[in-house]
Design a protein around this motif. Sequence first.
Motif, PDB file in Angstrom:
ATOM      1  N   ASN A  31      39.116  43.425  37.423  1.00 13.44           N
ATOM      2  CA  ASN A  31      39.885  42.132  38.418  1.00 13.44           C
ATOM      3  C   ASN A  31      39.099  42.056  39.716  1.00 13.44           C
ATOM      4  N   PHE A  32      39.082  43.023  40.412  1.00 17.66           N
ATOM      5  CA  PHE A  32      38.330  43.016  41.669  1.00 17.66           C
ATOM      6  C   PHE A  32      36.859  42.593  41.448  1.00 17.66           C
ATOM      7  N   THR A  33      36.111  43.080  40.451  1.00 17.71           N
ATOM      8  CA  THR A  33      34.804  42.683  40.350  1.00 17.71           C
ATOM      9  C   THR A  33      34.731  41.419  40.125  1.00 17.71           C
ATOM     10  N   LEU A  34      35.578  40.648  39.235  1.00 21.76           N
ATOM     11  CA  LEU A  34      35.617  39.152  38.687  1.00 21.76           C
ATOM     12  C   LEU A  34      35.977  38.397  39.788  1.00 21.76           C
ATOM     13  N   GLY A  62      36.079  42.792  30.017  1.00 20.92           N
ATOM     14  CA  GLY A  62      36.952  41.619  30.152  1.00 20.92           C
ATOM     15  C   GLY A  62      38.187  41.954  30.066  1.00 20.92           C
ATOM     16  N   PHE A  63      39.114  41.045  30.313  1.00 21.67           N
ATOM     17  CA  PHE A  63      40.564  41.098  30.282  1.00 21.67           C
ATOM     18  C   PHE A  63      41.268  40.028  30.085  1.00 21.67           C
ATOM     19  N   ALA A  77      47.803  33.975  32.183  1.00 23.92           N
ATOM     20  CA  ALA A  77      47.678  33.671  33.714  1.00 23.92           C
ATOM     21  C   ALA A  77      46.491  33.924  34.239  1.00 23.92           C
ATOM     22  N   LYS A  78      45.745  34.914  33.639  1.00 25.53           N
ATOM     23  CA  LYS A  78      44.309  35.326  34.312  1.00 25.53           C
ATOM     24  C   LYS A  78      43.470  36.237  33.208  1.00 25.53           C
ATOM     25  N   GLY A  79      42.156  35.896  33.496  1.00 26.61           N
ATOM     26  CA  GLY A  79      41.228  36.732  32.355  1.00 26.61           C
ATOM     27  C   GLY A  79      39.885  36.416  33.003  1.00 26.61           C
TER      28      GLY A  79
END
Length: 157
Positions: A31-34, A62-63, A77-79
């Motif tokens: 998450n921080f990287t993206l 990925g997430f 919500a996020k990915g």
Amino acid sequence: MDQTTKLLPDIDELRIEKLRREEFDRLDAINFTLFNEKRVINRTDHTDLVLLSACIRDIIIGFKVGYGKKNGVFYSAKGGVLPDYRRKGVAKKLLDEMMSQAALLGYSKFVYDTFPNHHPGMLVLGLSRGFRVMEACWNPQYNDFQITLSASLNGME
């Protein structure tokens, strides 16, 4: 082989994993990287929180995070996917798995927001998967349009 060529793990080894709520912190680094932020989502106490990671070997590439809302709506919500692995079907597999999980949980509608000037691929992916634009508005925080996409989960298992 050219010195600038990266040796990346083979995308054929991709697996999508469903994480437990207690494993939420496994998404912190990607998450921080993206997104260059520590916050993945605002709260983790949502109903039917679904956490997915896309992994090759033991590397999360990925997430996707989503949760249940009212009236049969599941919200993604996020990915995201690391740049070296984009346009290889990873986001599609994450989206398909999250939609499948939402359908199994009994939701009838799947919704997500995207910012097309920041992440044009997510708008294209949604439209190619049969999503419809439900709303579009200017988001001053992101200095971009916020597009809400929606798809029916009826018939999914």
